[in-house]
Design an enzyme around this catalytic site. Structure first.
Site, PDB file in Angstrom:
ATOM      1  N   LYS A   1      22.963 -14.503  53.827  1.00  0.00           N
ATOM      2  CA  LYS A   1      22.589 -16.111  53.795  1.00  0.00           C
ATOM      3  C   LYS A   1      21.069 -16.283  53.849  1.00  0.00           C
ATOM      4  O   LYS A   1      20.670 -17.037  54.806  1.00  0.00           O
ATOM      5  CB  LYS A   1      23.126 -16.636  54.804  1.00  0.00           C
TER       6      LYS A   1
ATOM      7  N   ILE B   1      11.111 -19.041  52.790  1.00  0.00           N
ATOM      8  CA  ILE B   1      10.162 -19.478  51.755  1.00  0.00           C
ATOM      9  C   ILE B   1      10.309 -18.449  50.659  1.00  0.00           C
ATOM     10  O   ILE B   1      10.955 -17.466  50.823  1.00  0.00           O
ATOM     11  CB  ILE B   1       8.688 -19.405  52.414  1.00  0.00           C
TER      12      ILE B   1
ATOM     13  N   PRO C   1      35.389 -18.971  50.784  1.00  0.00           N
ATOM     14  CA  PRO C   1      35.824 -18.178  52.134  1.00  0.00           C
ATOM     15  C   PRO C   1      36.663 -19.348  53.070  1.00  0.00           C
ATOM     16  O   PRO C   1      36.805 -20.470  52.740  1.00  0.00           O
ATOM     17  CB  PRO C   1      34.656 -18.095  52.868  1.00  0.00           C
TER      18      PRO C   1
ATOM     19  N   GLN D   1      40.667 -18.799  59.365  1.00  0.00           N
ATOM     20  CA  GLN D   1      40.136 -19.981  59.343  1.00  0.00           C
ATOM     21  C   GLN D   1      41.025 -21.223  58.937  1.00  0.00           C
ATOM     22  O   GLN D   1      40.912 -22.386  59.269  1.00  0.00           O
ATOM     23  CB  GLN D   1      38.997 -20.396  58.781  1.00  0.00           C
TER      24      GLN D   1
ATOM     25  N   GLY E   1      42.799 -22.028  56.095  1.00  0.00           N
ATOM     26  CA  GLY E   1      43.079 -22.026  54.502  1.00  0.00           C
ATOM     27  C   GLY E   1      44.118 -21.239  53.866  1.00  0.00           C
ATOM     28  O   GLY E   1      44.396 -20.208  54.423  1.00  0.00           O
TER      29      GLY E   1
HETATM   30  O1  O7E Z   1      37.487 -15.949  58.378  1.00  0.00           O
HETATM   31  P1  O7E Z   1      37.391 -14.597  57.743  1.00  0.00           P
HETATM   32  O2  O7E Z   1      37.265 -13.695  58.651  1.00  0.00           O
HETATM   33  O3  O7E Z   1      38.403 -14.518  56.555  1.00  0.00           O
HETATM   34  O4  O7E Z   1      35.758 -14.175  57.098  1.00  0.00           O
HETATM   35  C1  O7E Z   1      35.129 -15.244  56.374  1.00  0.00           C
HETATM   36  C2  O7E Z   1      33.873 -14.644  55.941  1.00  0.00           C
HETATM   37  O5  O7E Z   1      33.219 -15.515  54.915  1.00  0.00           O
HETATM   38  C3  O7E Z   1      32.842 -14.442  56.936  1.00  0.00           C
HETATM   39  O6  O7E Z   1      32.121 -13.245  56.397  1.00  0.00           O
HETATM   40  C4  O7E Z   1      31.898 -15.495  56.798  1.00  0.00           C
HETATM   41  O7  O7E Z   1      30.595 -15.282  57.261  1.00  0.00           O
HETATM   42  C5  O7E Z   1      31.928 -16.008  55.501  1.00  0.00           C
HETATM   43  N1  O7E Z   1      31.728 -17.370  55.205  1.00  0.00           N
HETATM   44  C6  O7E Z   1      32.536 -18.453  55.843  1.00  0.00           C
HETATM   45  O8  O7E Z   1      33.320 -18.113  56.480  1.00  0.00           O
HETATM   46  N2  O7E Z   1      32.258 -19.918  55.823  1.00  0.00           N
HETATM   47  C7  O7E Z   1      31.355 -20.305  54.984  1.00  0.00           C
HETATM   48  O9  O7E Z   1      31.249 -21.335  54.771  1.00  0.00           O
HETATM   49  C8  O7E Z   1      30.478 -19.363  54.211  1.00  0.00           C
HETATM   50  C9  O7E Z   1      30.467 -17.976  54.345  1.00  0.00           C
HETATM   51  C10 O7E Z   1      30.020 -17.077  53.766  1.00  0.00           C
HETATM   52  O10 O7E Z   1      30.218 -15.763  53.682  1.00  0.00           O
HETATM   53  O11 O7E Z   1      29.059 -17.407  52.831  1.00  0.00           O
HETATM   54  C11 O7E Z   1      28.898 -16.793  51.914  1.00  0.00           C
HETATM   55  C12 O7E Z   1      30.011 -16.201  51.104  1.00  0.00           C
END
Ligand code: O7E
Length: 214
Positions: A62, A66, A166, A171, A173
């Site tokens: 993530k 800069i 994700p 979570q 979904g």
């Molecule tokens: O909830 P889980 O265990 O299925 O993991 C979800 C993964 O997606 C975790 O690595 C988290 O850091 C990532 N993620 C999100 O859950 N929500 C977001 O909005 C963004 C991410 C993410 O990975 O962004 C880059 C893909």
């Protein structure tokens, strides 16, 4: 990156042995592995090189700095064998462009985040972040499986760029909702790696994705 099961494994385990165990179990049922800070800090950056021999690895640092620092981070990730990286867009178009240039386009930009707090700051600017990703020449965006209607909204902005999504499982979904809304891939972590049987968890998700494409 292959597009078969449409599952990207979020490998947020905190030891090399757990990483190897989970990857061995699910390697035939996922299209790529997303590696985030927990595993990189626990197992060291070389884990990216090791996993990249098995599957495409998306380095999810993530990135949010800069332009020059972004470039340096992306160059290190790509040198370790990453196929793509994930960056934030709120840093502005010059910072995202620096990632895109350093990764030769293989960048996913985070838009609206999937957790409840994602509504607070990311949701109001998500459309602009998606437009920024498109203008910068990124490969795709990250959009929330917890709010499939937003996947559909963001799809209209980015056209045929890729959406990785994700928020499936832990979570709340659903894989089928995300795919039907227009996600190319779902990103799944805990629902697979915390399962007593990661292989069958991945198989079940793959079957759900397949059904939703009919
Ligand atoms: O909830 P889980 O265990 O299925 O993991 C979800 C993964 O997606 C975790 O690595 C988290 O850091 C990532 N993620 C999100 O859950 N929500 C977001 O909005 C963004 C991410 C993410 O990975 O962004 C880059 C893909």
């Amino acid at each position: 990156m292959q597009k078969s099961s449409r599952i990207i494994l979020a490998l947020d385990v905190t030891s090399r042995s757990d990483a190897r165990r989970v990857v061995e179990a699910v390697r035939d049922h996922v299209d790529a592995i997303k590696v985030n800070w927990p595993l990189i800090l626990a197992a060291g950056p070389e884990i990216v090189r090791e996993l990249s021999k098995v599957k495409d690895v998306i380095c999810d640092m993530k990135i949010a700095d800069i332009p020059n620092t972004n470039r340096l981070i992306v160059e290190q990730a790509m040198a370790l064998g990453a196929s793509a990286v994930i960056c934030h867009g709120f840093t502005g178009d010059d910072s995202v462009k620096a990632c895109v240039d350093a990764a030769k386009g293989q960048v996913f930009v985070v838009t609206e985040m999937s957790h409840p707090g994602g509504r607070q700051f990311t949701a109001p600017v998500a459309d602009r972040l998606a437009a920024l990703a498109k203008a910068a020449g990124a490969r795709g965006i990250v959009a929330p499986a917890t709010r499939p209607e937003r996947i559909a909204d963001l799809r209209r902005i980015i056209g045929d760029m890729e959406i990785i999504s994700p928020g499936v499982g832990a979570q709340g979904g659903r894989a089928s909702d995300a795919i039907r809304a227009g996600a190319d891939y779902i990103i799944v972590g805990r629902a697979i790696y915390e399962s007593p049987d990661p292989k069958s968890a991945a198989e079940k998700l793959a079957a759900e994705v397949k059904d939703s494409l009919r």
